[in-house]
Each structure stands twice: as C-alpha cells, then as structure tokens.
Design an enzyme around this catalytic site. Structure first.
Site, PDB file in Angstrom:
ATOM      1  CB  CYS A  55      -0.898   0.049   1.163  1.00 42.31           C
ATOM      2  SG  CYS A  55      -0.133   0.069   2.710  1.00 42.31           S
ATOM      3  NE  ARG A  60      -3.726   2.214   2.466  1.00 44.98           N
ATOM      4  CZ  ARG A  60      -3.838   3.037   1.611  1.00 44.98           C
ATOM      5  NH1 ARG A  60      -4.938   3.329   0.909  1.00 44.98           N
ATOM      6  NH2 ARG A  60      -2.815   3.726   1.281  1.00 44.98           N
TER       7      ARG A  60
END
Length: 93
Positions: A55, A60
């Site tokens: 990410c 994430r």
C-alpha cells in the site's frame, strides 16, 4: 510473482509499480465483484502463487495479507509501501 497494490484507485492512478494489480483494500474487505474477479484470476495460478502486497506504508497491506490468508492463499508477503513494490517490480526483492 504477483504484486498486489491495495491502495485506492486514485492512488494507483497517480503512480504504481510496473505490472502491479490494483485491488483496493475496501473492495477486498467487502468482497466486491471486482475483488472476486481479481482473486479468481490469481487463483488460476494456484493458491500457492507468490503474492507481494503493498500500500502506501504497510498498514493496509498487512490487513490485506490477513484477508488473503483467510481466502486460502498461502504464499503472501506484506512488502510495505510503494517504494518496495517498485523494487520488486524491477527484480530487486
């Protein structure tokens, strides 16, 4: 090897690693039709295909790795942020 970019579509459009597949984390978490389509294409390579997830900074992608493991993928690695993805795309990692 598959590089999976779980940033938003907008982030991906601004810049992305060569050959990376964009599957935004929210789509993965919600198991949208986009997520199902991409995961089915990846599954065609086998559940043990090497998937490197990134990410912007690694948060994430850590969540995405856990979700991918729950979906049965076994060779999943959180490579952190965008810079690391670019190195992988260039064959550096």
């Amino acid at each position: 090897m598959i590089i999976l970019d779980v940033r938003t579509s907008e982030e991906y459009q601004e810049a992305h690693a060569k050959g990376a597949i964009n599957l935004p984390l929210n789509d993965l978490l919600d198991n949208t039709s986009l997520a199902q389509e991409i995961l089915n294409k990846i599954r065609a390579s086998g559940l043990d295909v090497q998937i490197k997830v990134h990410c912007a900074s690694g948060g994430r992608s850590a969540v995405a790795c856990a979700v991918l493991h729950k979906f049965g993928f076994t060779n999943v690695e959180n490579i952190g942020g965008y810079d690391e993805a670019c190195k992988c795309a260039e064959g550096g990692k």
